[in-house]
Motif scaffolding. Structure first.
Motif, mmCIF file in Angstrom:
data_model
loop_
_atom_site.group_PDB
_atom_site.id
_atom_site.type_symbol
_atom_site.label_atom_id
_atom_site.label_comp_id
_atom_site.label_asym_id
_atom_site.label_seq_id
_atom_site.Cartn_x
_atom_site.Cartn_y
_atom_site.Cartn_z
ATOM 1 N N ASP A 1 0.785 -1.003 0.005
ATOM 2 C CA ASP A 1 -0.102 -0.001 -0.004
ATOM 3 C C ASP A 1 0.942 1.249 0.058
ATOM 4 N N TRP A 2 0.249 2.230 -0.336
ATOM 5 C CA TRP A 2 0.843 3.563 -0.142
ATOM 6 C C TRP A 2 1.215 3.847 1.189
ATOM 7 N N GLY A 3 2.292 4.270 1.611
ATOM 8 C CA GLY A 3 2.809 4.504 2.757
ATOM 9 C C GLY A 3 3.392 3.396 3.583
ATOM 10 N N ASP A 4 3.691 2.412 3.005
ATOM 11 C CA ASP A 4 4.069 0.901 3.584
ATOM 12 C C ASP A 4 5.669 1.315 3.388
ATOM 13 N N ALA A 5 6.409 0.554 4.389
ATOM 14 C CA ALA A 5 7.739 0.460 4.472
ATOM 15 C C ALA A 5 8.289 -0.762 3.125
ATOM 16 N N TRP A 6 9.183 -0.628 2.427
ATOM 17 C CA TRP A 6 9.771 -1.452 1.515
ATOM 18 C C TRP A 6 11.238 -1.682 1.580
ATOM 19 N N PRO A 7 11.580 -2.799 1.511
ATOM 20 C CA PRO A 7 10.779 -4.135 1.466
ATOM 21 C C PRO A 7 10.168 -4.603 2.618
ATOM 22 N N PRO A 8 9.278 -5.595 2.781
ATOM 23 C CA PRO A 8 8.668 -5.660 4.012
ATOM 24 C C PRO A 8 9.567 -6.201 4.982
ATOM 25 N N LYS A 9 9.221 -6.214 6.271
ATOM 26 C CA LYS A 9 10.224 -6.121 7.254
ATOM 27 C C LYS A 9 10.729 -7.676 7.196
ATOM 28 N N ASP A 10 9.816 -8.563 6.979
ATOM 29 C CA ASP A 10 10.182 -9.962 6.900
ATOM 30 C C ASP A 10 11.166 -10.420 5.610
ATOM 31 N N GLN A 11 11.389 -9.377 4.688
ATOM 32 C CA GLN A 11 12.185 -9.609 3.779
ATOM 33 C C GLN A 11 13.497 -8.724 3.654
ATOM 34 N N GLU A 12 13.694 -7.898 4.670
ATOM 35 C CA GLU A 12 14.842 -7.082 4.980
ATOM 36 C C GLU A 12 16.127 -7.956 4.973
ATOM 37 N N PRO A 13 17.259 -7.765 4.396
ATOM 38 C CA PRO A 13 18.498 -8.535 4.390
ATOM 39 C C PRO A 13 18.750 -8.235 6.011
ATOM 40 N N SER A 14 19.208 -9.354 6.377
ATOM 41 C CA SER A 14 19.512 -9.325 8.069
ATOM 42 C C SER A 14 20.947 -8.816 8.096
#
Length: 343
Positions: free
Chosen positions: A330-343
C-alpha cells in the motif's frame, strides 16, 4: 480493492462517541463543522484554540475525531513497527483535544501499562475527552489526565517528561515561532519518541517538515516515514503525505453531508526517536510514496530512498516473493516488507 489502508475505529470509541453525541442535532453541528473545515484545511494559522465551546467540541468529535484517530494510529503503527520490543510507559499528548492520540496509542500497544496526559487549551474539548474516556475499555485511556494548559503565544511550555510525546493537528493553530517552541519543548520532554501529525495538505506538510528539522536538531533520529535524516527529496509543487481510510458513522455522514460509508484522511507525519532510548530501532530501507501501479507481470513502485533520493523500481515475477509483496503493498508502507529485509 481499496488503494488506501483501512483503519478500524475501536468499538469502545465508536460506542463512546455515539453515547456522548446522541442528543446532538446533526443540522446544528453541521454549521459548526463548516468553520472547522475552513480552519483545519485552510492555509493560515488560527493562532488560538479551534474548539472554543461545547458546540465546537461536539462538532469536532463528530467531524474530526475518527479521522484524526485514523491518521495518528497509522503513524504510531509505523513507529511501533520500527521500534522493536519497545513500548511507551507514559504518553504526553500536546493539543490533544478530545484525546484521539491517547486512544490510538492504547490500541497500538494494547498490552503496555502506561500513563497518559492530555494538555490542551480548550476546556470544552478536554471535558468531552474525559467523558469519552470514561467509556473506554483501556485502563490507560480511562485513567488519562486531562489538563488545561496554554500552548500558544507568550507561553514557553514547561512540559512533564514522557516516553512518547504526540503532537497531532495542533501546529496549524499556532504562529510559526510558537510552533518551533512547542516542537522543541516536545523534544525536550520526550524520553524516547516524538510523533507529529498534520493534515496532508501542502501547508500541513510544510509544518511537519519544519518540525522534522527541529527534532533532528534536538538529537532525535527519524524512524518514519523517511528512511533517512537527510533533506526531503519531495520538492517543488509536490508534498509528502499518506492516507488512511476510516468508516463513517451515521452521525458522521449526516454532519459531513456525505453518502459514502467511509472517508480517506490524508495526513503528513514524522516519528522520531532518541537512539539511546531505542537502540535497536532503525528506519525502513525505503518508503512507498505513491500508490503502487500494477501491470501485467510487474509492479511499479515510487520510493523514498536513503540518500535523500526518489527511486522508481519495477518489481517483476522474476523475484517471486518480492513480486507478491509488491502486489499487496500500500501507499505509505515500508519497502521491502520487514520479513524480507536483509539481515
Amino acid at each position: 480493492m481499496s488503494l488506501v489502508p483501512a483503519v478500524h475505529l475501536p468499538d469502545d470509541l465508536v460506542g463512546a462517541l455515539g453515547a456522548q453525541l446522541r442528543g446532538v442535532a446533526a443540522q446544528q453541528t453541521a454549521a459548526q463543522v463548516e468553520r472547522l473545515i475552513g480552519q483545519y484545511r485552510g492555509g493560515t494559522s488560527t493562532q488560538g484554540p479551534i474548539v472554543r465551546d461545547e458546540a465546537d467540541a461536539a462538532a469536532y468529535a463528530a467531524y474530526r475525531m475518527p479521522a484524526t484517530y485514523a491518521a495518528v494510529r497509522t503513524a504510531l503503527g509505523e513507529l511501533e513497527e520500527r521500534a522493536g520490543e519497545w513500548a511507551p510507559g507514559s504518553q504526553l499528548d500536546l493539543g490533544g483535544g478530545t484525546g484521539a492520540a491517547v486512544w490510538a496509542a492504547a490500541d497500538t500497544w494494547p498490552d503496555a501499562k502506561h500513563e497518559a496526559t492530555v494538555l490542551d487549551w480548550s476546556q470544552p474539548a478536554l471535558a468531552l475527552g474525559r467523558a469519552l474516556a470514561a467509556r473506554a475499555a483501556s485502563d490507560a485511556v480511562q485513567a488519562a489526565a486531562w489538563t488545561r494548559a496554554p500552548l500558544g503565544a507568550d507561553s514557553a511550555p514547561d512540559l512533564p517528561a514522557a516516553d512518547l510525546v504526540t503532537v497531532s493537528y495542533v501546529l496549524g493553530e499556532l504562529a510559526a515561532a510558537d510552533r518551533d517552541r512547542l516542537v522543541e519543548a516536545a523534544a525536550g520532554a520526550a524520553r524516547a519518541a516524538v510523533v507529529v501529525v498534520e493534515p496532508g495538505t501542502p501547508e500541513g506538510y510544510a509544518r511537519v517538515l519544519a518540525a522534522r528539522e527541529r527534532l533532528i536538531a534536538q538529537g532525535l533520529t527519524v524512524l518514519a516515514p523517511c528512511p533517512h535524516d537527510g533533506a526531503c527529496p519531495v520538492t517543488g509543487t509536490d508534498w509528502c503525505h499518506f492516507a488512511a481510510r476510516v468508516t463513517r458513522s451515521t452521525l458522521h455522514r449526516q454532519v459531513k453531508g456525505g453518502t459514502l460509508p467511509y472517508e480517506d484522511e490524508k495526513f503528513s507525519y514524522v516519528a522520531a526517536a532518541r537512539p539511546a532510548a531505542l537502540p535497536g530501532a532503525t528506519p525502513a530501507q525505503h518508503r512507498i510514496v505513491r500508490h503502487p501501479r500494477i501491470r501485467k507481470g510487474q509492479v511499479l513502485l515510487d520510493l523514498c530512498a536513503p540518500g535523500s533520493a526518489l527511486t522508481h523500481p519495477t518489481v517483476t515475477k522474476r523475484t517471486a516473493a518480492l513480486y507478491r509483496a509488491a502486489r499487496d503493498a500500500d501507499w505509505g508502507d515500508a519497502w521491502p516488507p520487514k520479513d524480507q529485509e536483509p539481515s
